[in-house]
Structure formats: structure tokens, C-alpha cells
Motif scaffolding. Structure first.
Motif, PDB file in Angstrom:
ATOM      1  N   UNK B  74      10.855   1.835  -3.432  1.00  0.00           N
ATOM      2  CA  UNK B  74      12.236   2.285  -3.562  1.00  0.00           C
ATOM      3  C   UNK B  74      13.056   1.708  -2.423  1.00  0.00           C
ATOM      4  N   UNK B  75      14.234   1.231  -2.783  1.00  0.00           N
ATOM      5  CA  UNK B  75      15.183   0.742  -1.780  1.00  0.00           C
ATOM      6  C   UNK B  75      16.427   1.609  -1.875  1.00  0.00           C
ATOM      7  N   UNK B  76      16.693   2.359  -0.830  1.00  0.00           N
ATOM      8  CA  UNK B  76      17.892   3.201  -0.774  1.00  0.00           C
ATOM      9  C   UNK B  76      19.055   2.397  -0.202  1.00  0.00           C
ATOM     10  N   UNK B  77      20.256   2.776  -0.585  1.00  0.00           N
ATOM     11  CA  UNK B  77      21.478   2.181  -0.027  1.00  0.00           C
ATOM     12  C   UNK B  77      21.386   0.663   0.025  1.00  0.00           C
ATOM     13  N   UNK B  78      21.294   0.058  -1.123  1.00  0.00           N
ATOM     14  CA  UNK B  78      21.101  -1.385  -1.258  1.00  0.00           C
ATOM     15  C   UNK B  78      22.108  -2.164  -0.421  1.00  0.00           C
ATOM     16  N   UNK B  79      21.587  -3.110   0.351  1.00  0.00           N
ATOM     17  CA  UNK B  79      22.404  -3.974   1.207  1.00  0.00           C
ATOM     18  C   UNK B  79      22.383  -5.402   0.651  1.00  0.00           C
ATOM     19  N   UNK B  80      23.357  -6.200   1.035  1.00  0.00           N
ATOM     20  CA  UNK B  80      23.419  -7.583   0.548  1.00  0.00           C
ATOM     21  C   UNK B  80      22.194  -8.384   0.984  1.00  0.00           C
ATOM     22  N   UNK B  81      21.650  -8.051   2.147  1.00  0.00           N
ATOM     23  CA  UNK B  81      20.490  -8.801   2.644  1.00  0.00           C
ATOM     24  C   UNK B  81      19.200  -8.448   1.899  1.00  0.00           C
ATOM     25  N   UNK B  82      19.262  -7.491   0.983  1.00  0.00           N
ATOM     26  CA  UNK B  82      18.088  -7.123   0.199  1.00  0.00           C
ATOM     27  C   UNK B  82      17.902  -8.010  -1.028  1.00  0.00           C
ATOM     28  N   UNK B  83      18.852  -8.919  -1.258  1.00  0.00           N
ATOM     29  CA  UNK B  83      18.708  -9.864  -2.363  1.00  0.00           C
ATOM     30  C   UNK B  83      17.484 -10.733  -2.097  1.00  0.00           C
ATOM     31  N   UNK B  84      16.520 -10.650  -2.993  1.00  0.00           N
ATOM     32  CA  UNK B  84      15.221 -11.290  -2.764  1.00  0.00           C
ATOM     33  C   UNK B  84      14.346 -11.042  -3.983  1.00  0.00           C
ATOM     34  N   UNK B  85      13.155 -11.635  -3.938  1.00  0.00           N
ATOM     35  CA  UNK B  85      12.112 -11.277  -4.901  1.00  0.00           C
ATOM     36  C   UNK B  85      11.117 -10.365  -4.202  1.00  0.00           C
ATOM     37  N   UNK B  86      10.579  -9.428  -4.964  1.00  0.00           N
ATOM     38  CA  UNK B  86       9.641  -8.449  -4.423  1.00  0.00           C
ATOM     39  C   UNK B  86       8.335  -8.522  -5.215  1.00  0.00           C
ATOM     40  N   UNK B  87       7.226  -8.473  -4.468  1.00  0.00           N
ATOM     41  CA  UNK B  87       5.906  -8.572  -5.075  1.00  0.00           C
ATOM     42  C   UNK B  87       5.014  -7.431  -4.594  1.00  0.00           C
ATOM     43  N   UNK B  88       4.240  -6.876  -5.502  1.00  0.00           N
ATOM     44  CA  UNK B  88       3.183  -5.953  -5.095  1.00  0.00           C
ATOM     45  C   UNK B  88       1.869  -6.733  -5.033  1.00  0.00           C
ATOM     46  N   UNK B  89       0.901  -6.206  -4.293  1.00  0.00           N
ATOM     47  CA  UNK B  89      -0.397  -6.849  -4.161  1.00  0.00           C
ATOM     48  C   UNK B  89      -1.465  -5.785  -3.935  1.00  0.00           C
ATOM     49  N   UNK B  90      -2.575  -5.895  -4.667  1.00  0.00           N
ATOM     50  CA  UNK B  90      -3.675  -4.976  -4.398  1.00  0.00           C
ATOM     51  C   UNK B  90      -4.716  -5.680  -3.527  1.00  0.00           C
ATOM     52  N   UNK B  91      -5.208  -4.963  -2.536  1.00  0.00           N
ATOM     53  CA  UNK B  91      -6.275  -5.500  -1.688  1.00  0.00           C
ATOM     54  C   UNK B  91      -7.471  -4.564  -1.688  1.00  0.00           C
ATOM     55  N   UNK B  92      -7.544  -3.715  -2.712  1.00  0.00           N
ATOM     56  CA  UNK B  92      -8.679  -2.784  -2.818  1.00  0.00           C
ATOM     57  C   UNK B  92      -9.964  -3.537  -3.124  1.00  0.00           C
ATOM     58  N   UNK B  93      -9.828  -4.596  -3.932  1.00  0.00           N
ATOM     59  CA  UNK B  93     -11.012  -5.327  -4.346  1.00  0.00           C
ATOM     60  C   UNK B  93     -10.709  -6.809  -4.495  1.00  0.00           C
ATOM     61  N   UNK B  94     -11.742  -7.644  -4.263  1.00  0.00           N
ATOM     62  CA  UNK B  94     -11.598  -9.071  -4.554  1.00  0.00           C
ATOM     63  C   UNK B  94     -11.746  -9.291  -6.065  1.00  0.00           C
TER      64      UNK B  94
END
Lengths: 119, 107
Positions: B74-94
Motif C-alpha cells: 500500500x502506498x498512502x498519499x501518492x507522491x509524484x516521485x512514486x511513479x515507477x514499476x513495482x515488483x513482488x518477489x518470494x524468497x521462501x524457496x528456490x
């Protein structure tokens, strides 16, 4: 300050080998895992290799297993990714990355080196 | 392999709004999840690790939550500098696996 600097990318023909380097500074390289992640142009992130601190254990996804070899020279504070039998689908920006000191996320990234596989 | 399904693929929101990005794992990853922000032409930057821990230096308007197979950023109070791509990643297992990404734009 933690720094990771990749080098060695370039344009190569399909089937050729290429070796990438990752020069590390600002931390104890010999005590840390080293990881490689790639990103094809305009696409998402793909993890491609990890090596443990002393280099005795390595891990790869099936997409590169048997073609890529990750290594590290703790005396030179440098990690390597030897890529063999390159394919067009290996074209990507290659990043080396380190986990955080107290967290398992990839907290430190290099600027990347671009590998283009094309005839 | 653990598959990470991320949604939405793109998102447009106004400055000051709150936005949420979701990530679903194909099996329980026991909070072994990180979120990254990537601005155009730059390397990814870690935002969140262990599903809900804020990485050093990351603004508190970013937060992560979830458990089991369902996670969100969650991103609260969106700012102009938040323009980007966002990625999730799991590191629980190879093999470590990433979501396909969410491109965030300002409306």
C-alpha cells in the motif's frame, strides 16, 4: 558505502560464451551471498543465480541451469557469471545484488550490464 | 516452482490518493516476500521485506501486509516521485520468483 559494479556485457552471437563481473566494495564480500538477477528489455525481473559466501554452494533456475556458472573470488572482492551457449532469450540487463545485513531482500543492486544476444 | 501473480498490471491514480498492489503466491510462502520499486532506467530498490518490514530509508507511506499466499503493498498519499514499476518477489524457496510487475502512473 556498499557498492556493486557490473561489467562485461556486450553484443554476442547465439551460442557464444560471455563472462560478467561484479566488483564489490564497502562491505565484507567473503561473508555475503552474491546474486544475479536479469531483466529483458521492457520486461520483469528474473533471478538467475545465487552463490553462498565461501562459494561452495550455487543455485540456478531451470532456464539457465547447465549453461550459467556463478562464482566468486573473495580475495578480489569480485563475483562472476559465466554464461555459455547464449540464446536470444538471454538478452537482458544483468544485475548483481546483495541481501541486506539483517533482511533477506535484495537490498543492494549494481547499475547493471547489458547483454545482447543476436546474429 | 512458486508462481507469483501480481495485479494490477498498471495503475493510474491521483496525487494524494492511496493505492494498493496485490501479489498472490501459488503456495504458502510464510511471509518470505519482498517488494521493489524500479524507476525508468534505474536499478530496482528494496521497499519491504518479510512481507511487512520497511527497509531502511523507505518513506513510511509505503507499507506491506499479508500472509500465507496473499500479500499487498500500500502506498498512502501518492507522491509524484512514486511513479515507477513495482515488483513482488518470494524468497521462501528456490527458485526465487518475481511477480510480473505493476506500472504506476499519476492521473
Amino acid at each position: 558505502e556498499v557498492q556493486l559494479v557490473e561489467s562485461g556485457g556486450g553484443l554476442v552471437q547465439p551460442g557464444s560464451p560471455l563472462k560478467l563481473s561484479c566488483a564489490a566494495s564497502g562491505f565484507t564480500f567473503s561473508s555475503n551471498w552474491l546474486n544475479w538477477i536479469r531483466q529483458a528489455p521492457g520486461k520483469g525481473l528474473e533471478w538467475v543465480a545465487s552463490i553462498n559466501p565461501d562459494g561452495s554452494s550455487t543455485y540456478y533456475p531451470d532456464t539457465v541451469k547447465g549453461r550459467f556458472v556463478v562464482s566468486k573470488d573473495n580475495a578480489k572482492n569480485t563475483g562472476y557469471l559465466q554464461m555459455n551457449n547464449l540464446r536470444s532469450e538471454d538478452t537482458a540487463m544483468y544485475y548483481c545484488a546483495r541481501r541486506g545485513r539483517y533482511n533477506p531482500g535484495f537490498a543492494y543492486w549494481g547499475q547493471g550490464t547489458l547483454v545482447t544476444v543476436s546474429s | 516452482d512458486i508462481q507469483m501473480t501480481q495485479s494490477p498490471a498498471s495503475l493510474s491514480a491521483s496525487l494524494g490518493e492511496t493505492v494498493t498492489i496485490e501479489c498472490r503466491a501459488s503456495e504458502d510462502i510464510y511471509n518470505g516476500l519482498a517488494w521493489y520499486q524500479q524507476k525508468p532506467g534505474k536499478s530496482p530498490q528494496l521497499l519491504i521485506y518479510n512481507a511487512n518490514s520497511l527497509h531502511t530509508g523507505v518513506p513510511s507511506r509505503f507499507s506491506g501486509s499479508g500472509s500465507g499466499t496473499q500479500y499487498s503493498l500500500k502506498i498512502n498519499s501518492l507522491q509524484s516521485e512514486d511513479v515507477a514499476s513495482y515488483f513482488c518477489q518470494q524468497y521462501y524457496n528456490y527458485p526465487f520468483t518475481f511477480g510480473s510487475g505493476t506500472k504506476l502512473e499519476i492521473k
